[in-house]
Design a protein around this motif. Structure first.
Motif, PDB file in Angstrom:
ATOM      1  N   PHE A 171       0.850  -1.198   0.000  1.00 39.25           N
ATOM      2  CA  PHE A 171       0.000   0.000   0.000  1.00 39.25           C
ATOM      3  C   PHE A 171       0.880   1.240   0.000  1.00 39.25           C
ATOM      4  N   ARG A 172       0.353   2.270  -0.642  1.00 44.20           N
ATOM      5  CA  ARG A 172       1.082   3.535  -0.699  1.00 44.20           C
ATOM      6  C   ARG A 172       0.786   4.350   0.563  1.00 44.20           C
ATOM      7  N   LEU A 173       1.816   5.020   1.098  1.00 46.68           N
ATOM      8  CA  LEU A 173       1.620   5.852   2.282  1.00 46.68           C
ATOM      9  C   LEU A 173       1.711   7.321   1.902  1.00 46.68           C
ATOM     10  N   ASN A 174       0.742   8.101   2.343  1.00 41.18           N
ATOM     11  CA  ASN A 174       0.793   9.559   2.118  1.00 41.18           C
ATOM     12  C   ASN A 174       1.156  10.260   3.424  1.00 41.18           C
ATOM     13  N   THR A 175       2.163   9.738   4.086  1.00 35.88           N
ATOM     14  CA  THR A 175       2.641  10.244   5.372  1.00 35.88           C
ATOM     15  C   THR A 175       4.162  10.239   5.291  1.00 35.88           C
ATOM     16  N   PRO A 176       4.840  11.245   5.833  1.00 36.86           N
ATOM     17  CA  PRO A 176       6.305  11.198   5.799  1.00 36.86           C
ATOM     18  C   PRO A 176       6.841   9.950   6.502  1.00 36.86           C
ATOM     19  N   VAL A 209      -1.299   7.940  10.350  1.00 41.29           N
ATOM     20  CA  VAL A 209      -0.704   7.352   9.146  1.00 41.29           C
ATOM     21  C   VAL A 209      -1.793   7.389   8.076  1.00 41.29           C
ATOM     22  N   ILE A 210      -1.432   7.825   6.875  1.00 35.98           N
ATOM     23  CA  ILE A 210      -2.433   7.905   5.817  1.00 35.98           C
ATOM     24  C   ILE A 210      -2.087   6.879   4.746  1.00 35.98           C
ATOM     25  N   VAL A 211      -3.014   5.950   4.576  1.00 33.41           N
ATOM     26  CA  VAL A 211      -2.796   4.835   3.652  1.00 33.41           C
ATOM     27  C   VAL A 211      -3.690   5.070   2.435  1.00 33.41           C
ATOM     28  N   ASP A 212      -3.055   5.085   1.265  1.00 29.92           N
ATOM     29  CA  ASP A 212      -3.782   5.394   0.036  1.00 29.92           C
ATOM     30  C   ASP A 212      -3.997   4.100  -0.747  1.00 29.92           C
ATOM     31  N   ALA A 253      -6.026  12.395   0.045  1.00 26.18           N
ATOM     32  CA  ALA A 253      -5.033  11.909   1.018  1.00 26.18           C
ATOM     33  C   ALA A 253      -5.146  10.387   1.136  1.00 26.18           C
ATOM     34  N   GLY A 254      -6.245   9.904   1.650  1.00 26.40           N
ATOM     35  CA  GLY A 254      -6.440   8.469   1.786  1.00 26.40           C
ATOM     36  C   GLY A 254      -7.102   8.130   3.117  1.00 26.40           C
ATOM     37  N   ILE A 255      -6.857   6.902   3.578  1.00 24.61           N
ATOM     38  CA  ILE A 255      -7.466   6.435   4.829  1.00 24.61           C
ATOM     39  C   ILE A 255      -6.560   6.870   5.975  1.00 24.61           C
ATOM     40  N   ARG A 256      -7.130   7.675   6.879  1.00 22.89           N
ATOM     41  CA  ARG A 256      -6.319   8.153   8.015  1.00 22.89           C
ATOM     42  C   ARG A 256      -6.513   7.192   9.190  1.00 22.89           C
ATOM     43  N   MET A 257      -5.392   6.733   9.738  1.00 21.54           N
ATOM     44  CA  MET A 257      -5.435   5.792  10.860  1.00 21.54           C
ATOM     45  C   MET A 257      -4.555   6.352  11.962  1.00 21.54           C
ATOM     46  N   ALA A 258      -5.069   6.329  13.193  1.00 21.11           N
ATOM     47  CA  ALA A 258      -4.349   7.030  14.245  1.00 21.11           C
ATOM     48  C   ALA A 258      -4.388   6.262  15.556  1.00 21.11           C
TER      49      ALA A 258
END
Ligand SMILES: Cc1ncc(COP(=O)(O)O)c(C=O)c1O
Length: 387
Positions: free
Chosen positions: A317-322, A332-335, A359-364
């Motif tokens: 999965f692609r991450l849109n988080t540094p 963490v944002i998973v696209d 952005a995508g799916i935000r998980m915290a």
């Protein structure tokens, strides 16, 4: 790696947050879980209203903004007496914006295109008073390019609203560098610490932030209606907000006609009647975050977000988080393809997350989450994306 489960008694804290027994709660960047003791504080509010009636105003309600602000202060590196409480960030920021004029040569507002939209909307509204808005584009759509951002700040700049942690990507901004440049050219920085407070340690006093705004809904587990405004102590009494009400008056119960005789700080930044139940609601979350301590929460958060990222990457999965720990806040944002539908399916299966377009799916994860919950979320995601 530090054993953060020894540092934070995760099982004990899970018992304090009933919702974690019913689902995998990974959405603290949006709505932090409610502590059990919030119910007690709200009942106390109802009892005081019921039993003491109007006398409650003089038995703690009228000063509750200062009381709760002081409870929050150490969490964000503020001194006592520097925080006023408001309905939300938008209102807090509007009060600050109302302290300035927009008709001189210094009338620019410099902000990132990645800021929370409220910041854009609010300052766009100040164009009618002469404000010029400069949006600094983030080339990668994820991080503020500090060099480019700083270059946009010059002696025409009045205010620099800056998100300390960006809501879209959880990228941490270089607030110190921005504040240094702003001060060098005579501008003021309004740091939006909403996505940082309670999960990323920072110190407003050491940063020399001019203003900071945030709310209690997310990592502070304080619920809605408890926004806060910090003003640098040496600046506070030089400012005269245009947005004022009787709670900003030095002697509110004299009910004197206008103009307002301003109270000292922080009361001069208040407006009208405080939102008492919201401030009772906020108390439990602040107490818990103080008791555990933000540095310990951060160590736990990094351990869990790293596990989440490793799991996501292992599944392609692609991450849109540094990627770097020092660049990333608590989410963490998973696209993934069809992210919105996947989010709905995760929620239906008891994995509570959210989705942001672009952005995508935000998980915290927060201090009440476990490794098993992270693994469960990744397993569900794998099943849904690659059925
Ligand atoms: C960084 C940031 N600022 C501001 C807000 C919203 O502020 P409010 O609703 O308190 O005006 C949010 C909410 O998600 C946020 O993430």
């Amino acid at each position: 790696m530090t054993d953060t489960t020894r540092e934070i008694d995760v099982e004990r804290w899970r018992r304090e947050f009933p919702i974690v027994e019913t689902c995998t709660y990974l959405v603290s960047h949006s709505l932090g879980a409610m502590p059990r003791r919030t119910r007690t504080y709200l009942a106390q509010f109802a009892d005081e209203w019921g039993d003491r009636g109007v006398r409650a105003w003089h038995e703690g309600w009228w000063e509750i903004g200062r009381t709760i602000g002081d409870l929050l202060a150490p969490v964000i590196g503020a001194r006592p007496g520097t925080i006023s409480m408001h309905q939300n960030v938008t209102v807090a920021q509007a009060i600050i914006a109302s302290c300035f004029r927009y008709d001189g040569s210094r009338r620019r507002i410099v902000m990132s295109d990645l800021d929370f939209p409220s910041n854009h909307y609010l300052f766009e509204g100040f164009r009618r008073y002469g404000a010029e808005i400069v949006y600094v584009e983030a080339p990668d759509g994820m991080r503020i390019d500090t060099a480019r951002f700083i270059e946009a700040i010059d002696d025409r700049t009045l205010l620099v609203p800056l998100s300390y942690v960006l809501f879209r990507s959880a990228s941490i901004s270089d607030a110190a560098a921005v504040i240094e440049k702003a001060h060098r050219v005579g501008a003021h920085v309004i740091l939006d610490v909403y996505q940082a407070a309670g999960t990323v340690p920072f110190d407003l006093t050491a940063l020399q932030a001019d203003f900071a705004v945030g709310g209690s809904v997310k990592w502070l587990c304080g619920g809605p209606g408890a926004g806060y405004l910090y003003v640098r102590p040496d600046l506070a009494e030089t400012l005269e907000p245009g947005v004022v009400g009787w709670a900003s008056h030095a002697q509110p119960f004299e009910f004197a006609p206008g103009p307002v005789q301003r109270a000292g700080s922080p009361e001069r930044f208040q407006s009208g009647t405080p939102n008492v139940p919201a401030l009772y609601s906020a108390r439990a979350g602040y107490e818990i975050v103080r008791e555990i301590g933000v540095p310990a929460i951060r160590r736990r958060s990094l351990q869990l977000t790293r596990r989440l990222m490793d799991g996501a990457l292992a599944n392609g999965f692609r991450l849109n988080t540094p990627a770097g720990d020092e660049e990333r806040g608590g989410s963490v944002i998973v696209d993934v393809p069809n992210g919105y539908a996947v989010t709905e399916a995760l929620i239906a299966r008891g994995v509570i997350v959210d989705y942001r377009p672009g952005a995508g799916i935000r998980m915290a994860p927060h201090f009440y989450n476990t490794e098993a919950e992270i693994d469960n979320a990744i397993a569900m995601l794998r099943e849904l994306v690659n059925p």
